[in-house]
Structure formats: structure tokens, C-alpha cells
Enzyme design. Structure first.
Site, PDB file in Angstrom:
ATOM      1  N   ARG A 121      73.457 -12.196  -2.593  1.00  0.00           N
ATOM      2  CA  ARG A 121      74.417 -13.317  -3.147  1.00  0.00           C
ATOM      3  C   ARG A 121      76.030 -12.758  -2.276  1.00  0.00           C
ATOM      4  O   ARG A 121      76.595 -12.237  -3.414  1.00  0.00           O
ATOM      5  CB  ARG A 121      74.232 -13.287  -4.404  1.00  0.00           C
ATOM      6  CG  ARG A 121      73.162 -14.559  -4.950  1.00  0.00           C
ATOM      7  CD  ARG A 121      73.704 -15.086  -6.031  1.00  0.00           C
ATOM      8  NE  ARG A 121      72.729 -15.909  -6.032  1.00  0.00           N
ATOM      9  CZ  ARG A 121      72.581 -16.434  -7.737  1.00  0.00           C
ATOM     10  NH1 ARG A 121      72.662 -15.928  -8.300  1.00  0.00           N
ATOM     11  NH2 ARG A 121      71.261 -17.204  -7.660  1.00  0.00           N
ATOM     12  N   GLN A 126      75.024 -17.549   1.702  1.00  0.00           N
ATOM     13  CA  GLN A 126      74.592 -18.682   0.565  1.00  0.00           C
ATOM     14  C   GLN A 126      74.163 -20.016   1.479  1.00  0.00           C
ATOM     15  O   GLN A 126      73.173 -20.397  -0.123  1.00  0.00           O
ATOM     16  CB  GLN A 126      76.988 -19.328  -0.033  1.00  0.00           C
ATOM     17  CG  GLN A 126      77.408 -18.210  -0.642  1.00  0.00           C
ATOM     18  CD  GLN A 126      78.864 -19.076  -0.704  1.00  0.00           C
ATOM     19  OE1 GLN A 126      79.290 -19.586  -0.081  1.00  0.00           O
ATOM     20  NE2 GLN A 126      79.576 -18.604  -1.885  1.00  0.00           N
ATOM     21  N   ASP A 129      70.031 -19.206   0.503  1.00  0.00           N
ATOM     22  CA  ASP A 129      69.711 -18.595  -1.273  1.00  0.00           C
ATOM     23  C   ASP A 129      69.325 -19.776  -1.717  1.00  0.00           C
ATOM     24  O   ASP A 129      69.606 -20.627  -2.299  1.00  0.00           O
ATOM     25  CB  ASP A 129      71.096 -18.605  -2.207  1.00  0.00           C
ATOM     26  CG  ASP A 129      70.557 -17.971  -3.318  1.00  0.00           C
ATOM     27  OD1 ASP A 129      70.065 -17.647  -3.460  1.00  0.00           O
ATOM     28  OD2 ASP A 129      72.058 -18.136  -3.941  1.00  0.00           O
ATOM     29  N   SER A 132      69.576 -20.446  -4.966  1.00  0.00           N
ATOM     30  CA  SER A 132      70.900 -20.905  -6.216  1.00  0.00           C
ATOM     31  C   SER A 132      70.039 -22.699  -5.579  1.00  0.00           C
ATOM     32  O   SER A 132      70.216 -24.256  -6.599  1.00  0.00           O
ATOM     33  CB  SER A 132      72.021 -21.178  -5.173  1.00  0.00           C
ATOM     34  OG  SER A 132      72.180 -20.094  -5.599  1.00  0.00           O
ATOM     35  N   TYR A 229      74.428 -11.971 -10.766  1.00  0.00           N
ATOM     36  CA  TYR A 229      73.379 -12.154 -12.330  1.00  0.00           C
ATOM     37  C   TYR A 229      74.258 -11.021 -13.407  1.00  0.00           C
ATOM     38  O   TYR A 229      75.019 -10.294 -13.518  1.00  0.00           O
ATOM     39  CB  TYR A 229      72.639 -11.471 -12.055  1.00  0.00           C
ATOM     40  CG  TYR A 229      71.831 -12.506 -10.601  1.00  0.00           C
ATOM     41  CD1 TYR A 229      71.186 -13.058 -10.827  1.00  0.00           C
ATOM     42  CD2 TYR A 229      71.957 -11.744  -9.167  1.00  0.00           C
ATOM     43  CE1 TYR A 229      70.361 -13.922  -9.533  1.00  0.00           C
ATOM     44  CE2 TYR A 229      71.403 -12.511  -8.177  1.00  0.00           C
ATOM     45  CZ  TYR A 229      70.481 -13.651  -8.750  1.00  0.00           C
ATOM     46  OH  TYR A 229      70.109 -14.255  -7.731  1.00  0.00           O
TER      47      TYR A 229
END
Length: 376
Positions: A121, A126, A129, A132, A229
Site C-alpha cells: 500500500r 494504488q 490494489d 481496495s 491496516y
């Protein structure tokens, strides 16, 4: 450079790892695409649409033959990869901690397994990912599922016959899924509150117009782990959080839980005793049910009723919106591979930061540090 797209064989999996859009984009890089017949059926994509985009359609054996890169949503069963060449890449969601035996089999096949959920991350990753992109739509769908099970309206309604009160929605866990659940419930007109062990999320909750519910009297516990996280909390914090939630949850109509800790069972957030304090007809949606569940009594793949409260435990929530989640998943894969595409070599060449993070197997061995540490 041949890229193969497999039809998913896991029960209930309707997503697909490439769309006609990404087929065209890969072709523009110089790759040839082969798609297994019926791969897009669950996501409402016909074989002809792939063919029109420039892909060859064939059987699994045909698309795997001489493929340099194989794309999947879930890591395929090793025995379904007969004919895959040694050294080929397999990029998919692998569930490495939960299905370690499968990863060992990939090593035996001599392929490089790339776990997309291990994507670091960091800012430049991004767009790659999958956690997400899929969680975003899971949070949205969780609210719709709750609305479908809830026997009342979400927004406040003022009518000549009287006023209908707005539903009270409580979101536990303010990651990507939680934030989308908050936004969706707000759009539907509910009164929304939310909590998380990470104090940094309070501002995000407020920005969406919801009320933050946080433990204020236990200091110095931020709950922030690596990569954004949540981490395991202290016993003191757990006790304070349980007391706060118990008082709040009894007043809620709908609760949505989203808490996950990578590589570990989902934390238990709601007990049977807490469920018993909720009024009959309330709904709880447990988005972590497949990882052990945040809610006592939740059953993976079922909607059960406990103390008059419905507990929704649908499996594979992203697959319940297969068209959109497939589009996002396939773009994640394209963004990943295209970011490292070497024009001279005509193939992607991974760097150390991302390559070492996602690579599970190489040269007939399991090489990922996180997996190796977990085995100790």
C-alpha cells in the site's frame, strides 16, 4: 508475449480477470491474448466481445499452451493448470495464508505465482490494489444487502399519515469497505455512526457526515499497523471498546462489520450477548465472515436469525456485483503489468519493491518472506 485469461472454477465466483477493455490495452502493448471460452459469462461479457477486442477464444488447454502470463481472479486449482509452462507468471488473488498447500503446488509446477492481495500500500501501487477496488464495492453492496433484509425504510419520511424515522446504521471498521458503507448509508438517508481502532479514521468519518464512536479514555493506542491496516489491540482497549459498543449497538437498526487483520482470523467484534440487546428486526452484515467472522453466530454463505436479529454472511461479496468488480479487478491487473512493461523486452520486468512483495514462488520454491515467516 502471450497472456491467458482463465474462466473461474471456484464455486460462486462470477468475476473475470480481463475485460474487452483491458484486452485491447494489452494488445496495444504488443501482447497476444487468449481467453478461455465462457470466462466472462458471469460478468455479462460474451465470448464474441473478447473476440471483437482481438482475443483468441479457446479451451483451457489451448489458452494455457505457451502462455507467458496467466490471469485469474482466484488462484486456480493446481491440477487445472496442466500444460502450463515452467517460468510462466500466474497473477491472481491467492489467499496465501489460508491456502498454503496450493502455493506449494504452484512452486512444484515451476511457475511464478504473484499474489495481488500482497500489493504494497504505497502511492504508486494504488491503481494496482485489488483489495481496495473490491472492498469499495463490497461496502456498497453490504448496505444494499442490509436494506434488502431490513423490513423498514432507510430515510426519514414525513407523510400525512405520520413520520417514518430514519434507520440507524453503525459501521464497525473504517477501511475502504467501511468508508463506502458509510457513504452509501448516508446517501440512502440513514443516521450513520462508525468506529475503528485507528484514531486517524475519526476525521474520515466526520468528513462523510457520520458520527464517530471512539474510546476516549484509553490513551496511546492508535491501532495503526503497516500499510494502513489495523493491528491487534491491548486487553485494556478491547475491554473499553466492548463496553462502548455494547451501549451503542443496542440502539442501532443495522450494523455492518468490516474488520480484517491480514494473515490472522478476523477479530470478534460482536458477541451473542450484544446481539440480544438489539431490537427484533435489526440486521447485521458481517463482511469478514469468510475469515472467521466479526460476529458471533454468523455463518458463511447464510442469512441466519439470532435473538430476532438477522445476521447476513454472504460469501464473496464482490462477486455479487460481478460486472463492476471485474472491470476494476481487470484494470488493477493491467495497471500492474503495464507499469513494468519493458518495450525492448516485450514483457513486464518487476522491480524489487513490488516484485518481492507480490511474488510467492520462483524457481520451484516458495520465496515470499511473509509466507516463510508465517511457516516458522
Amino acid at each position: 508475449m502471450k497472456i491467458a485469461v482463465l474462466r473461474e472454477q471456484a464455486s460462486g465466483e462470477r468475476r473475470v480477470a480481463a475485460t474487452p477493455e483491458t484486452v485491447k490495452k494489452f494488445a496495444a502493448l504488443g501482447a497476444t491474448l487468449a481467453v478461455e471460452a465462457g470466462a466472462g459469462t458471469g460478468a455479462a461479457i460474451a465470448d464474441q466481445a473478447y473476440a471483437d477486442a482481438g482475443a483468441a477464444i479457446g479451451t483451457r488447454a489451448e489458452v494455457l499452451a505457451d502462455a507467458d502470463i496467466v490471469l485469474g481472479v482466484q488462484g486456480p486449482a493446481p491440477d487445472s493448470l496442466a500444460g502450463i509452462k515452467r517460468g510462466a507468471w500466474l497473477a491472481a488473488a491467492m489467499n496465501p495464508f489460508g491456502e498454503r498447500a496450493k502455493i506449494d503446488s504452484y512452486a512444484d509446477l515451476g511457475i511464478e505465482a504473484l499474489a495481488m492481495e500482497f500489493m504494497p500500500r504505497i502511492t504508486r501501487a494504488q491503481s494496482m490494489d485489488i483489495l481496495s477496488s473490491q472492498s469499495n464495492l463490497s461496502g456498497y453492496k453490504a448496505v444494499l444487502d442490509a436494506a434488502g433484509e431490513y423490513g423498514r425504510a432507510f430515510p426519514m419520511m414525513m407523510t400525512a399519515a405520520g413520520t417514518v424515522s430514519a434507520a440507524k446504521v453503525f459501521v464497525m471498521g473504517v477501511g475502504v469497505a467501511g468508508l463506502q458503507a458509510i457513504a452509501t448509508a448516508r446517501r440512502l438517508g440513514a443516521q450513520v455512526s462508525a468506529t475503528d481502532v485507528r484514531s486517524a479514521t475519526k476525521e474520515q468519518i466526520l468528513s462523510l457526515g457520520a458520527k464517530p464512536i471512539f474510546v476516549e479514555d484509553v490513551k496511546g493506542i492508535e491501532g495503526e499497523g503497516s500499510g494502513g491496516y489495523a493491528t491487534e489491540m491491548s486487553d485494556e482497549y478491547k475491554a473499553a471498546q466492548a463496553a462502548l459498543v455494547s451501549a451503542h449497538i443496542a440502539k442501532q437498526d443495522i450494523v455492518i462489520t468490516t474488520a480484517l487483520i491480514p494473515g490472522r482470523p478476523a477479530p470478534r467484534l460482536i458477541s451473542d450477548a450484544q446481539i440480544a440487546t438489539m431490537r427484533a428486526g435489526s440486521v447485521i452484515v458481517d463482511l469478514a465472515v469468510e475469515a472467521g467472522g466479526n460476529v458471533e453466530g454468523a455463518v458463511a454463505g447464510e442469512v441466519v436469525e439470532v435473538h430476532g436479529v438477522k445476521i447476513v454472511g454472504h460469501r464473496n461479496v464482490p462477486s455479487r456485483l460481478a460486472a463492476d468488480t471485474s472491470a476494476l479487478f481487470s484494470r488493477n491487473l493491467f495497471n500492474f503489468l503495464s507499469a513494468f512493461w519493458d518495450k525492448d523486452a516485450g514483457k513486464p520486468v518487476l522491480d524489487e519493491e513490488i516484485g518481492d512483495a507480490v511474488r510467492l514462488t520462483q524457481g520451484g520454491k516458495v520465496v515470499n518472506p511473509r509466507l516463510l515467516e508465517a511457516a516458522l
